[in-house]
Design a protein around this motif. Sequence first.
Motif, PDB file in Angstrom:
ATOM      1  N   ASP A 174      24.157  10.961   8.820  1.00 26.61           N
ATOM      2  CA  ASP A 174      24.133  11.410   7.425  1.00 26.61           C
ATOM      3  C   ASP A 174      24.737  12.808   7.274  1.00 26.61           C
ATOM      4  O   ASP A 174      25.387  13.101   6.266  1.00 26.61           O
ATOM      5  N   THR A 203      31.877  14.877   5.498  1.00 28.92           N
ATOM      6  CA  THR A 203      33.082  14.121   5.143  1.00 28.92           C
ATOM      7  C   THR A 203      33.267  14.070   3.633  1.00 28.92           C
ATOM      8  O   THR A 203      34.366  14.286   3.109  1.00 28.92           O
ATOM      9  N   ALA A 232      32.995   5.226   5.386  1.00 31.17           N
ATOM     10  CA  ALA A 232      31.670   5.727   5.760  1.00 31.17           C
ATOM     11  C   ALA A 232      30.575   4.895   5.107  1.00 31.17           C
ATOM     12  O   ALA A 232      29.548   4.591   5.738  1.00 31.17           O
ATOM     13  N   TYR A 233      30.790   4.492   3.864  1.00 33.70           N
ATOM     14  CA  TYR A 233      29.779   3.703   3.165  1.00 33.70           C
ATOM     15  C   TYR A 233      29.651   2.310   3.779  1.00 33.70           C
ATOM     16  O   TYR A 233      28.540   1.818   3.995  1.00 33.70           O
ATOM     17  N   ARG A 239      27.809   2.575   7.076  1.00 32.56           N
ATOM     18  CA  ARG A 239      26.369   2.779   6.901  1.00 32.56           C
ATOM     19  C   ARG A 239      25.677   1.486   6.487  1.00 32.56           C
ATOM     20  O   ARG A 239      24.616   1.137   7.013  1.00 32.56           O
ATOM     21  N   ILE A 288      28.407  12.251   7.338  1.00 34.49           N
ATOM     22  CA  ILE A 288      28.826  11.657   6.063  1.00 34.49           C
ATOM     23  C   ILE A 288      28.875  12.732   4.975  1.00 34.49           C
ATOM     24  O   ILE A 288      29.825  12.803   4.192  1.00 34.49           O
ATOM     25  N   SER A 330      35.443   8.101   2.413  1.00 37.68           N
ATOM     26  CA  SER A 330      34.170   7.784   1.779  1.00 37.68           C
ATOM     27  C   SER A 330      33.884   6.290   1.806  1.00 37.68           C
ATOM     28  O   SER A 330      32.758   5.858   2.079  1.00 37.68           O
TER      29      SER A 330
END
Length: 198
Positions: free
Chosen positions: A181, A187, A22-23, A26, A184, A19
């Motif tokens: 997205d 995930t 991924a953040y 992004r 994400i 997480s």
Amino acid sequence: MDFVNGFATGLALIVAIGSQNAYVLRQGLLRQHVLPLVLFCALSDALLILAGIGGAGLLIRDNTFLMNLTRYGGALFLAAYGVLAARRAWQGEPMQLNGGGRVALRTALAACFTFTFLNPHVYLDTVVLLGAIANQRPDPQRWVFAAGAMTASLCWFAALGFGARLLAPLFATARAWQVLDALIALTMWALAGMLLFH
């Protein structure tokens, strides 16, 4: 050699689909608050690694209440963030890579804080596992090992956040953002499931 071993071990534990990664990816694609987020993630890892070498790993590993709190709280947050990502994917919202739709720095850091500290795996990886490996070495070698692991964290998050702009041409269309997205969301839900059922 201890520095290299620490760097390699830290990198092996950090470079995984998660997480937090991924953040940061992004936000790197959006070019929003990249430096503060990279520094926050690297400093958080450094703090947790130092805590593990200082002996906190044993305390956390044996604290059922703390592990359950992060487990269920983290799963709830990840599931909710996955819903938001899925909604963005479904609606096909085009994202502007030049800074459109900016979020406040406080909001970005709060989200990153939650991704970091409501994830039991971060404690197991940095505090318990890295701490245990480092503490097999005598002083000062264990601190050299820790320095290698902390350097790996900084290098990884810097590459992830600032290297994301190299992917910008791939994300010039709304379809590419929908795919990102959707990945994400999947995930986040997979990680939430792992927290609840493993």
